[in-house]
Scaffold this motif. Structure first.
Motif, short mmCIF file in Angstrom:
data_model
loop_
_atom_site.label_atom_id
_atom_site.label_comp_id
_atom_site.label_asym_id
_atom_site.label_seq_id
_atom_site.Cartn_x
_atom_site.Cartn_y
_atom_site.Cartn_z
N ASP A 167 0.80 -1.23 0.00
CA ASP A 167 0.00 0.00 0.00
C ASP A 167 0.83 1.28 0.00
O ASP A 167 0.33 2.35 0.34
CB ASP A 167 -1.02 0.01 1.15
N HIS A 226 3.17 -5.32 3.22
CA HIS A 226 2.19 -6.13 3.93
C HIS A 226 2.00 -7.47 3.23
O HIS A 226 1.65 -7.52 2.04
CB HIS A 226 0.82 -5.42 3.94
N HIS A 232 0.41 -6.29 13.86
CA HIS A 232 1.35 -6.50 12.76
C HIS A 232 2.69 -7.01 13.28
O HIS A 232 3.21 -6.48 14.27
CB HIS A 232 1.55 -5.19 11.99
N ARG A 288 -8.53 -10.94 1.06
CA ARG A 288 -8.57 -9.48 0.86
C ARG A 288 -9.59 -9.03 -0.19
O ARG A 288 -10.25 -8.01 -0.02
CB ARG A 288 -7.17 -8.95 0.49
N ARG A 333 -13.15 -9.30 1.22
CA ARG A 333 -13.27 -8.25 2.25
C ARG A 333 -13.48 -6.88 1.59
O ARG A 333 -14.33 -6.09 1.99
CB ARG A 333 -12.00 -8.24 3.09
N SER A 388 -6.06 -2.97 0.00
CA SER A 388 -6.06 -2.69 1.44
C SER A 388 -6.90 -1.46 1.75
O SER A 388 -7.33 -0.73 0.85
CB SER A 388 -4.64 -2.51 1.96
N ARG A 389 -7.10 -1.22 3.04
CA ARG A 389 -7.87 -0.06 3.46
C ARG A 389 -7.22 1.24 2.98
O ARG A 389 -7.91 2.22 2.72
CB ARG A 389 -8.02 -0.05 4.99
N THR A 390 -5.89 1.22 2.87
CA THR A 390 -5.20 2.42 2.38
C THR A 390 -5.69 2.82 0.99
O THR A 390 -5.84 4.00 0.68
CB THR A 390 -3.68 2.16 2.34
N PHE A 444 -9.28 7.54 8.24
CA PHE A 444 -9.13 6.52 9.29
C PHE A 444 -9.71 6.95 10.63
O PHE A 444 -9.70 6.21 11.59
CB PHE A 444 -7.66 6.09 9.43
N TRP A 487 -6.94 -12.57 10.12
CA TRP A 487 -5.63 -12.65 9.46
C TRP A 487 -4.90 -13.89 9.93
O TRP A 487 -5.51 -14.82 10.44
CB TRP A 487 -4.84 -11.37 9.77
N ARG A 534 0.24 1.25 18.93
CA ARG A 534 -1.00 1.45 18.19
C ARG A 534 -2.14 0.51 18.59
O ARG A 534 -3.26 0.67 18.12
CB ARG A 534 -0.73 1.30 16.69
N HIS A 594 4.93 5.36 3.63
CA HIS A 594 4.07 4.87 2.55
C HIS A 594 4.09 5.78 1.32
O HIS A 594 3.98 5.32 0.20
CB HIS A 594 2.61 4.77 3.00
P1 AMP Z 1 -5.42 -3.32 5.89
O1 AMP Z 1 -4.22 -4.23 5.97
O2 AMP Z 1 -6.14 -3.43 4.60
O3 AMP Z 1 -6.32 -3.45 7.09
O4 AMP Z 1 -4.86 -1.83 5.90
C1 AMP Z 1 -4.03 -1.41 6.94
C2 AMP Z 1 -3.28 -0.17 6.51
O5 AMP Z 1 -4.10 0.97 6.63
C3 AMP Z 1 -2.09 0.11 7.41
O6 AMP Z 1 -0.96 -0.60 7.01
C4 AMP Z 1 -1.90 1.59 7.19
O7 AMP Z 1 -1.15 1.82 6.01
C5 AMP Z 1 -3.31 2.07 6.99
N1 AMP Z 1 -3.85 2.62 8.25
C6 AMP Z 1 -4.50 1.96 9.21
N2 AMP Z 1 -4.85 2.80 10.22
C7 AMP Z 1 -4.40 4.01 9.86
C8 AMP Z 1 -4.44 5.31 10.44
N3 AMP Z 1 -5.04 5.52 11.62
N4 AMP Z 1 -3.87 6.33 9.76
C9 AMP Z 1 -3.28 6.14 8.57
N5 AMP Z 1 -3.20 4.93 7.97
C10 AMP Z 1 -3.75 3.89 8.59
#
Ligand code: AMP
Ligand code: MN
Ligand code: MN
Ligand code: MN
Length: 282
Positions: free
Chosen positions: A19, A44, A80, A104, A107, A138-140, A159, A175, A199, A255
Protein backbone atom coordinates in the motif's frame (compact mmCIF):
# COMPACT_ATOMS: atom_id res chain seq x y z
CA UNK A 1 27.84 -3.63 9.24
CA UNK A 2 28.02 -1.40 12.32
CA UNK A 3 25.98 -2.36 15.36
CA UNK A 4 25.95 1.17 16.74
CA UNK A 5 22.63 2.66 17.66
CA UNK A 6 23.56 5.69 15.53
CA UNK A 7 23.39 3.67 12.28
CA UNK A 8 20.68 5.18 10.09
CA UNK A 9 18.59 2.01 9.87
CA UNK A 10 15.07 2.18 8.46
CA UNK A 11 13.52 -1.26 8.81
CA UNK A 12 9.87 -0.59 8.00
CA UNK A 13 8.33 0.87 4.83
CA UNK A 14 5.95 0.05 1.98
CA UNK A 15 6.10 0.05 -1.82
CA UNK A 16 3.49 -0.23 -4.61
CA UNK A 17 3.70 -3.99 -4.04
CA UNK A 18 1.47 -3.38 -0.99
CA UNK A 19 0.00 0.00 0.00
CA UNK A 20 2.89 2.40 -0.63
CA UNK A 21 2.96 4.67 -3.68
CA UNK A 22 6.65 4.41 -4.67
CA UNK A 23 8.36 1.55 -6.48
CA UNK A 24 11.05 -0.43 -4.63
CA UNK A 25 13.64 1.36 -6.83
CA UNK A 26 12.29 4.84 -6.00
CA UNK A 27 12.28 3.94 -2.29
CA UNK A 28 15.93 2.85 -2.53
CA UNK A 29 16.81 6.20 -4.16
CA UNK A 30 14.94 8.06 -1.45
CA UNK A 31 16.62 6.01 1.30
CA UNK A 32 20.01 6.87 -0.24
CA UNK A 33 19.18 10.58 -0.50
CA UNK A 34 18.09 10.57 3.16
CA UNK A 35 21.30 8.91 4.36
CA UNK A 36 19.84 5.49 5.22
CA UNK A 37 22.62 2.89 5.42
CA UNK A 38 20.61 -0.15 6.46
CA UNK A 39 17.22 -0.62 4.86
CA UNK A 40 14.36 -3.14 4.76
CA UNK A 41 11.27 -2.99 2.57
CA UNK A 42 8.43 -4.55 4.60
CA UNK A 43 5.38 -4.77 2.35
CA UNK A 44 2.19 -6.13 3.93
CA UNK A 45 1.81 -9.92 3.53
CA UNK A 46 3.85 -9.94 0.33
CA UNK A 47 7.45 -10.60 -0.76
CA UNK A 48 7.02 -9.59 -4.42
CA UNK A 49 9.19 -6.47 -4.05
CA UNK A 50 12.14 -8.08 -2.27
CA UNK A 51 14.38 -8.89 -5.22
CA UNK A 52 13.96 -5.44 -6.71
CA UNK A 53 14.58 -3.70 -3.38
CA UNK A 54 17.68 -5.77 -2.68
CA UNK A 55 19.13 -5.15 -6.14
CA UNK A 56 18.40 -1.41 -5.97
CA UNK A 57 19.94 -1.17 -2.49
CA UNK A 58 23.03 -3.03 -3.60
CA UNK A 59 23.49 -0.73 -6.63
CA UNK A 60 23.39 2.25 -4.25
CA UNK A 61 25.66 0.67 -1.62
CA UNK A 62 22.98 0.44 1.05
CA UNK A 63 22.99 -2.63 3.32
CA UNK A 64 19.71 -4.48 2.93
CA UNK A 65 17.62 -6.91 5.00
CA UNK A 66 14.73 -8.72 3.32
CA UNK A 67 11.53 -7.89 5.17
CA UNK A 68 7.79 -8.28 5.48
CA UNK A 69 4.95 -7.00 7.69
CA UNK A 70 2.49 -9.78 8.44
CA UNK A 71 -1.16 -9.08 9.35
CA UNK A 72 -2.11 -11.15 12.41
CA UNK A 73 -5.29 -11.58 14.44
CA UNK A 74 -4.55 -11.96 18.14
CA UNK A 75 -7.21 -11.86 20.89
CA UNK A 76 -9.72 -10.54 18.38
CA UNK A 77 -7.64 -7.60 17.20
CA UNK A 78 -5.31 -6.98 14.28
CA UNK A 79 -1.63 -6.67 15.09
CA UNK A 80 1.35 -6.50 12.76
CA UNK A 81 4.50 -8.59 12.98
CA UNK A 82 7.57 -7.52 11.02
CA UNK A 83 10.00 -10.20 9.81
CA UNK A 84 13.57 -9.06 9.10
CA UNK A 85 16.49 -10.85 7.47
CA UNK A 86 14.29 -13.56 6.03
CA UNK A 87 15.09 -15.67 3.01
CA UNK A 88 12.46 -14.28 0.63
CA UNK A 89 12.57 -17.48 -1.45
CA UNK A 90 11.59 -19.75 1.43
CA UNK A 91 8.54 -21.78 0.40
CA UNK A 92 7.00 -21.87 3.91
CA UNK A 93 6.67 -18.12 4.29
CA UNK A 94 5.65 -17.65 0.64
CA UNK A 95 2.78 -20.12 1.09
CA UNK A 96 1.77 -18.71 4.49
CA UNK A 97 1.60 -15.18 3.07
CA UNK A 98 -0.36 -16.36 0.04
CA UNK A 99 -3.02 -17.74 2.40
CA UNK A 100 -2.94 -14.56 4.50
CA UNK A 101 -3.66 -12.46 1.39
CA UNK A 102 -6.51 -14.69 0.20
CA UNK A 103 -9.47 -13.04 1.92
CA UNK A 104 -8.57 -9.48 0.86
CA UNK A 105 -10.61 -9.38 -2.36
CA UNK A 106 -13.89 -10.50 -0.75
CA UNK A 107 -13.27 -8.25 2.25
CA UNK A 108 -12.80 -5.33 -0.16
CA UNK A 109 -16.12 -6.12 -1.88
CA UNK A 110 -17.89 -6.14 1.52
CA UNK A 111 -16.24 -2.84 2.38
CA UNK A 112 -17.53 -1.34 -0.86
CA UNK A 113 -21.06 -2.63 -0.10
CA UNK A 114 -20.93 -0.98 3.33
CA UNK A 115 -19.76 2.29 1.80
CA UNK A 116 -22.51 2.14 -0.82
CA UNK A 117 -25.06 1.97 2.03
CA UNK A 118 -23.84 5.37 3.27
CA UNK A 119 -24.02 6.84 -0.23
CA UNK A 120 -20.49 6.21 -1.52
CA UNK A 121 -20.63 4.28 -4.82
CA UNK A 122 -17.81 2.75 -6.85
CA UNK A 123 -15.42 2.19 -3.95
CA UNK A 124 -14.24 -1.29 -4.98
CA UNK A 125 -13.22 -0.21 -8.48
CA UNK A 126 -11.97 3.09 -7.11
CA UNK A 127 -9.74 1.41 -4.54
CA UNK A 128 -8.54 -1.19 -7.02
CA UNK A 129 -7.35 1.62 -9.25
CA UNK A 130 -4.89 2.62 -6.50
CA UNK A 131 -3.71 -0.94 -5.81
CA UNK A 132 -0.41 -1.58 -7.61
CA UNK A 133 -0.88 -5.24 -6.71
CA UNK A 134 -4.49 -6.46 -7.03
CA UNK A 135 -3.75 -9.32 -4.60
CA UNK A 136 -3.15 -6.74 -1.94
CA UNK A 137 -6.11 -4.42 -1.95
CA UNK A 138 -6.06 -2.69 1.44
CA UNK A 139 -7.87 -0.06 3.46
CA UNK A 140 -5.20 2.42 2.38
CA UNK A 141 -6.38 2.11 -1.23
CA UNK A 142 -9.98 2.79 -0.12
CA UNK A 143 -8.73 5.76 1.89
CA UNK A 144 -7.09 7.24 -1.23
CA UNK A 145 -10.33 6.80 -3.17
CA UNK A 146 -12.35 8.59 -0.45
CA UNK A 147 -9.88 11.48 -0.59
CA UNK A 148 -10.03 11.53 -4.41
CA UNK A 149 -13.84 11.74 -4.19
CA UNK A 150 -13.62 14.71 -1.85
CA UNK A 151 -15.33 12.77 0.96
CA UNK A 152 -12.36 13.33 3.28
CA UNK A 153 -9.57 15.89 3.06
CA UNK A 154 -6.77 13.38 3.72
CA UNK A 155 -6.24 9.72 4.59
CA UNK A 156 -5.80 10.52 8.28
CA UNK A 157 -9.34 11.94 8.25
CA UNK A 158 -10.55 8.74 6.53
CA UNK A 159 -9.13 6.52 9.29
CA UNK A 160 -10.96 8.58 11.91
CA UNK A 161 -14.37 8.47 10.19
CA UNK A 162 -14.42 5.42 7.93
CA UNK A 163 -12.96 1.91 7.63
CA UNK A 164 -12.38 1.49 11.38
CA UNK A 165 -14.54 -0.25 14.00
CA UNK A 166 -18.03 1.27 14.40
CA UNK A 167 -17.59 3.43 11.27
CA UNK A 168 -18.86 2.92 7.70
CA UNK A 169 -16.79 0.58 5.58
CA UNK A 170 -15.39 -1.47 8.46
CA UNK A 171 -15.33 -5.21 7.83
CA UNK A 172 -13.81 -7.45 10.52
CA UNK A 173 -11.28 -9.90 9.17
CA UNK A 174 -9.31 -12.96 10.33
CA UNK A 175 -5.63 -12.65 9.46
CA UNK A 176 -2.80 -15.08 10.16
CA UNK A 177 -2.31 -16.62 13.62
CA UNK A 178 0.49 -15.10 15.69
CA UNK A 179 2.22 -18.45 16.23
CA UNK A 180 2.11 -19.18 12.48
CA UNK A 181 3.50 -15.77 11.48
CA UNK A 182 6.41 -16.09 13.92
CA UNK A 183 7.14 -19.65 12.83
CA UNK A 184 7.17 -18.67 9.10
CA UNK A 185 9.64 -15.88 9.87
CA UNK A 186 11.86 -18.14 11.98
CA UNK A 187 11.79 -20.97 9.43
CA UNK A 188 12.87 -18.46 6.76
CA UNK A 189 15.88 -17.53 8.94
CA UNK A 190 14.52 -14.15 10.05
CA UNK A 191 13.87 -12.24 13.25
CA UNK A 192 10.28 -11.48 14.32
CA UNK A 193 9.49 -8.00 15.64
CA UNK A 194 6.22 -6.59 17.05
CA UNK A 195 5.38 -3.59 14.85
CA UNK A 196 4.25 -0.29 16.41
CA UNK A 197 3.11 -1.69 19.81
CA UNK A 198 1.79 1.76 20.74
CA UNK A 199 -1.00 1.45 18.19
CA UNK A 200 -2.87 -1.47 19.74
CA UNK A 201 -6.00 -1.10 21.85
CA UNK A 202 -5.14 -3.79 24.38
CA UNK A 203 -5.06 -3.13 28.11
CA UNK A 204 -1.81 -3.51 30.10
CA UNK A 205 -2.53 -7.13 31.04
CA UNK A 206 -3.20 -8.09 27.44
CA UNK A 207 -0.01 -6.33 26.27
CA UNK A 208 1.94 -8.19 28.97
CA UNK A 209 0.46 -11.44 27.71
CA UNK A 210 1.36 -10.50 24.13
CA UNK A 211 4.99 -9.76 25.01
CA UNK A 212 5.36 -12.94 27.09
CA UNK A 213 3.70 -15.18 24.53
CA UNK A 214 5.62 -13.60 21.64
CA UNK A 215 8.85 -14.21 23.55
CA UNK A 216 7.88 -17.83 24.36
CA UNK A 217 7.39 -18.62 20.68
CA UNK A 218 10.73 -17.08 19.69
CA UNK A 219 9.86 -13.45 18.90
CA UNK A 220 12.93 -11.29 19.49
CA UNK A 221 12.15 -7.64 18.93
CA UNK A 222 9.76 -4.71 19.19
CA UNK A 223 9.65 -1.44 17.31
CA UNK A 224 10.62 1.43 19.59
CA UNK A 225 11.34 4.30 17.19
CA UNK A 226 8.60 4.23 14.54
CA UNK A 227 6.59 6.77 12.59
CA UNK A 228 3.55 5.45 14.49
CA UNK A 229 4.90 6.43 17.94
CA UNK A 230 4.94 9.80 19.68
CA UNK A 231 8.14 10.89 21.49
CA UNK A 232 6.51 9.78 24.77
CA UNK A 233 5.95 6.36 23.26
CA UNK A 234 9.63 6.15 22.23
CA UNK A 235 10.35 6.22 25.99
CA UNK A 236 7.55 3.85 26.96
CA UNK A 237 8.50 1.17 24.43
CA UNK A 238 12.22 1.60 25.08
CA UNK A 239 11.43 0.67 28.68
CA UNK A 240 9.29 -2.27 27.53
CA UNK A 241 12.20 -3.51 25.35
CA UNK A 242 14.50 -3.43 28.39
CA UNK A 243 11.97 -4.94 30.75
CA UNK A 244 11.16 -7.92 28.52
CA UNK A 245 14.61 -8.29 26.98
CA UNK A 246 13.58 -7.42 23.41
CA UNK A 247 15.87 -6.13 20.68
CA UNK A 248 14.82 -2.64 19.58
CA UNK A 249 13.87 -1.75 16.01
CA UNK A 250 13.59 1.54 14.13
CA UNK A 251 11.50 2.21 11.03
CA UNK A 252 9.53 5.06 9.52
CA UNK A 253 6.55 3.02 8.19
CA UNK A 254 6.84 5.32 5.17
CA UNK A 255 4.07 4.87 2.55
CA UNK A 256 3.97 8.06 0.49
CA UNK A 257 5.69 11.48 0.38
CA UNK A 258 2.42 13.37 1.07
CA UNK A 259 0.59 10.95 3.35
CA UNK A 260 3.47 9.95 5.65
CA UNK A 261 4.57 12.54 8.16
CA UNK A 262 7.93 10.78 8.75
CA UNK A 263 10.22 10.34 5.75
CA UNK A 264 12.51 7.34 5.21
CA UNK A 265 15.40 7.47 7.67
CA UNK A 266 14.14 10.72 9.23
CA UNK A 267 13.66 9.39 12.76
CA UNK A 268 15.49 9.91 16.05
CA UNK A 269 18.24 7.38 16.77
CA UNK A 270 17.60 4.46 19.06
CA UNK A 271 18.53 5.28 22.66
CA UNK A 272 22.09 4.06 23.45
CA UNK A 273 21.10 1.65 26.19
CA UNK A 274 18.92 -0.49 23.89
CA UNK A 275 20.26 -3.37 21.78
CA UNK A 276 19.43 -2.70 18.12
CA UNK A 277 17.72 -5.52 16.26
CA UNK A 278 20.42 -5.23 13.57
CA UNK A 279 23.07 -6.39 16.07
CA UNK A 280 22.04 -9.97 15.19
CA UNK A 281 22.86 -9.48 11.48
CA UNK A 282 26.64 -9.02 11.76
P1 AMP B 1 -5.42 -3.32 5.89
O1 AMP B 1 -4.22 -4.23 5.97
O2 AMP B 1 -6.14 -3.43 4.60
O3 AMP B 1 -6.32 -3.45 7.09
O4 AMP B 1 -4.86 -1.83 5.90
C1 AMP B 1 -4.03 -1.41 6.94
C2 AMP B 1 -3.28 -0.17 6.51
O5 AMP B 1 -4.10 0.97 6.63
C3 AMP B 1 -2.09 0.11 7.41
O6 AMP B 1 -0.96 -0.60 7.01
C4 AMP B 1 -1.90 1.59 7.19
O7 AMP B 1 -1.15 1.82 6.01
C5 AMP B 1 -3.31 2.07 6.99
N1 AMP B 1 -3.85 2.62 8.25
C6 AMP B 1 -4.50 1.96 9.21
N2 AMP B 1 -4.85 2.80 10.22
C7 AMP B 1 -4.40 4.01 9.86
C8 AMP B 1 -4.44 5.31 10.44
N3 AMP B 1 -5.04 5.52 11.62
N4 AMP B 1 -3.87 6.33 9.76
C9 AMP B 1 -3.28 6.14 8.57
N5 AMP B 1 -3.20 4.93 7.97
C10 AMP B 1 -3.75 3.89 8.59
MN1 MN C 1 0.13 0.15 5.28
MN1 MN D 1 1.49 -1.76 10.45
MN1 MN E 1 3.66 -0.73 7.95
Amino acid sequence: MSSFSTLNADLHCHSVVSDGTLTPEALAERAKANGVNLWALTDHDELGGQQRAKAAASALNIDYLSGVEISVTWMGQTIHIVGLGINADHSGIIEGLRRTREGRASRAKFMAEQLLKVGIPGAYEGALHYAGNHDLISRTHFARYLVEQGICKDTEHVFKNYLVEDKPGYVPHMWAKLDDAVSWIKAAGGVAVIAHPGRYNFNAMQMDELYKHFKDIGGLGIEVITGSHSPDQYKTYGQIAQQYGFLASRGSDFHDPDESHIDLGALPHLPDHLTPVWSVFH
